[in-house]
Design a protein around this motif. Structure first.
Motif, mmCIF file in Angstrom:
data_model
loop_
_atom_site.group_PDB
_atom_site.id
_atom_site.type_symbol
_atom_site.label_atom_id
_atom_site.label_comp_id
_atom_site.label_asym_id
_atom_site.label_seq_id
_atom_site.Cartn_x
_atom_site.Cartn_y
_atom_site.Cartn_z
ATOM 1 N N ALA A 225 0.839 -1.208 0.000
ATOM 2 C CA ALA A 225 0.000 0.000 0.000
ATOM 3 C C ALA A 225 0.876 1.260 0.000
ATOM 4 N N ILE A 226 0.512 2.180 -0.875
ATOM 5 C CA ILE A 226 1.247 3.447 -1.033
ATOM 6 C C ILE A 226 0.198 4.555 -1.101
ATOM 7 N N LYS A 227 0.464 5.699 -0.485
ATOM 8 C CA LYS A 227 -0.521 6.786 -0.516
ATOM 9 C C LYS A 227 -0.523 7.463 -1.889
ATOM 10 N N THR A 228 -1.505 7.107 -2.698
ATOM 11 C CA THR A 228 -1.687 7.710 -4.025
ATOM 12 C C THR A 228 -3.129 8.211 -4.099
ATOM 13 N N LEU A 229 -3.443 8.875 -5.204
ATOM 14 C CA LEU A 229 -4.810 9.373 -5.403
ATOM 15 C C LEU A 229 -5.824 8.223 -5.339
ATOM 16 N N ALA A 230 -5.518 7.123 -6.011
ATOM 17 C CA ALA A 230 -6.462 6.001 -6.082
ATOM 18 C C ALA A 230 -6.754 5.434 -4.690
ATOM 19 N N VAL A 231 -5.722 5.336 -3.868
ATOM 20 C CA VAL A 231 -5.898 4.701 -2.561
ATOM 21 C C VAL A 231 -6.790 5.545 -1.639
ATOM 22 N N THR A 232 -6.832 6.843 -1.871
ATOM 23 C CA THR A 232 -7.653 7.701 -1.008
ATOM 24 C C THR A 232 -9.152 7.459 -1.223
ATOM 25 N N GLY A 233 -9.499 6.690 -2.246
ATOM 26 C CA GLY A 233 -10.902 6.319 -2.461
ATOM 27 C C GLY A 233 -11.368 5.245 -1.476
ATOM 28 N N VAL A 234 -10.425 4.541 -0.865
ATOM 29 C CA VAL A 234 -10.775 3.454 0.074
ATOM 30 C C VAL A 234 -11.043 4.068 1.443
ATOM 31 N N LYS A 235 -12.180 3.703 2.052
ATOM 32 C CA LYS A 235 -12.503 4.249 3.390
ATOM 33 C C LYS A 235 -11.388 3.894 4.389
ATOM 34 N N ASP A 236 -11.017 4.853 5.215
ATOM 35 C CA ASP A 236 -9.950 4.652 6.215
ATOM 36 C C ASP A 236 -8.644 4.178 5.571
ATOM 37 N N TYR A 237 -8.325 4.780 4.408
ATOM 38 C CA TYR A 237 -7.137 4.332 3.669
ATOM 39 C C TYR A 237 -5.851 4.491 4.478
ATOM 40 N N ASP A 238 -5.854 5.460 5.435
ATOM 41 C CA ASP A 238 -4.642 5.638 6.253
ATOM 42 C C ASP A 238 -4.368 4.378 7.083
ATOM 43 N N GLN A 239 -5.467 3.689 7.477
ATOM 44 C CA GLN A 239 -5.282 2.443 8.231
ATOM 45 C C GLN A 239 -4.752 1.322 7.334
ATOM 46 N N LEU A 240 -5.194 1.356 6.088
ATOM 47 C CA LEU A 240 -4.717 0.373 5.095
ATOM 48 C C LEU A 240 -3.201 0.522 4.915
ATOM 49 N N ILE A 241 -2.768 1.768 4.829
ATOM 50 C CA ILE A 241 -1.339 2.033 4.638
ATOM 51 C C ILE A 241 -0.566 1.691 5.916
ATOM 52 N N LYS A 242 -1.152 2.048 7.075
ATOM 53 C CA LYS A 242 -0.482 1.759 8.352
ATOM 54 C C LYS A 242 -0.345 0.243 8.548
ATOM 55 N N LEU A 243 -1.423 -0.475 8.201
ATOM 56 C CA LEU A 243 -1.419 -1.941 8.314
ATOM 57 C C LEU A 243 -0.274 -2.518 7.484
ATOM 58 N N SER A 244 -0.126 -1.965 6.288
ATOM 59 C CA SER A 244 0.927 -2.421 5.373
ATOM 60 C C SER A 244 2.304 -2.107 5.956
ATOM 61 N N GLU A 245 2.480 -0.888 6.434
ATOM 62 C CA GLU A 245 3.788 -0.490 6.990
ATOM 63 C C GLU A 245 4.133 -1.324 8.221
ATOM 64 N N ASP A 246 3.137 -1.505 9.099
ATOM 65 C CA ASP A 246 3.374 -2.258 10.334
ATOM 66 C C ASP A 246 3.788 -3.703 10.057
#
Ligand code: NAD
Length: 250
Positions: A187-208
């Motif tokens: 997961a990378i913060k891009t325009l497309a990913v911001t369409g997913v609800k709570d995308y910051d958690q998606l990215i955090k989950l990936s980083e963690d």
């Protein structure tokens, strides 16, 4: 430089955060000439800030067969043959990236499948006569095709379809020495990913879940893309390569 004088079509640069931009940078570093396609005038404006003045920029809305046909005709008139294609395109309505999958509408399902999965088959159809032997086609997918990732919902279903399209296309195109593969990016913060609800958690989950707690970059994805486009990857056919810093391990 393992792509010197090779012509590669890159579809899906929206801005400097786009995975497609990471791919374009890596392809250029290896000597490739890039042909960019953009969805609409808004995307063209962004692209103009990134591309070199001599690069060919072609409009291609993958929702329209006419637009795809026109785009590849323009590319053929200018270059005749190409050596690679990068497909970094996806779309689903916000409602389909939130809540229950059992609430996905027929229209929302078809739209996401159309833009995110069918479009690979559609562009492959028009690119096929132009691709030199030794070429590589690369598309972008995500772990949400295999696992139920919160809110990824419709896009996970579309990515599963895309990954299977990679396998069948790869089988067909390998006869002509054209390889088709996918990258399963973290997961990378891009325009497309911001369409997913709570995308910051998606990215955090990936980083963690990366062993070193640092998410993958568009440059890292781009380098693998350049490799897969090139003949260095001659033995890789119909594969999905994880470029996620190890998220899939845990
Ligand atoms: P992005 O928003 O930068 O790129 C998405 C691109 O899709 C945009 O350039 C947009 O113009 C294009 N697009 C959408 N509808 C289109 C249409 N009708 N015609 C033509 N182009 C259209 O986001 P990104 O994250 O770089 O996405 C690129 C690819 O990578 C997508 O397939 C995405 O699913 C995939 N991916 C992203 C991540 C991530 O975390 N960002 C992870 C794995 C895979």
């Amino acid at each position: 430089m393992f792509l010197k004088n090779k012509k590669v079509v890159v579809m899906g640069v929206a801005n400097k955060r786009s995975i497609a931009w990471g791919c374009a940078k890596a392809l250029k570093e290896q000597g490739a000439d890039i042909i960019y396609t953009y969805q609409n005038e808004r995307m063209k404006k962004q692209l103009l800030k990134l591309a070199e003045p001599t690069d060919l920029l072609v409009e291609c809305d993958v929702a329209s067969d006419e637009s795809i046909a026109q785009a590849f005709q323009t590319i053929q008139e200018k270059f005749d043959k190409i050596d690679g294609l990068v497909h970094a395109i996806a779309f689903a309505n916000k409602e389909e990236l939130d809540g229950n999958v059992s609430d996905i509408t027929r229209a929302g399902y078809l739209l996401a499948q159309d833009i995110s999965s069918y479009s690979l088959l559609a562009v492959a159809h028009y690119a096929k006569p132009m691709l030199n032997p030794g070429s590589g086609i690369v598309t972008m997918t995500y772990l949400g095709s295999e696992r139920a990732i919160p809110n990824y919902n419709m896009m996970g279903i579309a990515k599963a379809s895309l990954e299977t399209a990679v396998k069948y296309l790869a089988y067909e195109f390998a006869v002509d020495k054209i390889r088709v593969n996918g990258i399963s990016a973290g997961a990378i913060k891009t325009l497309a990913v911001t369409g997913v609800k709570d995308y910051d958690q998606l990215i955090k989950l990936s980083e963690d879940r990366t062993p070193d707690k640092a998410g993958v970059t568009i440059e890292e994805v781009g380098n693998t893309c350049a490799f897969l486009v090139s003949e260095l990857a001659a033995g890789i056919v119909g594969d999905i390569i994880y470029v996620d810093k190890g998220v899939h391990l845990t």
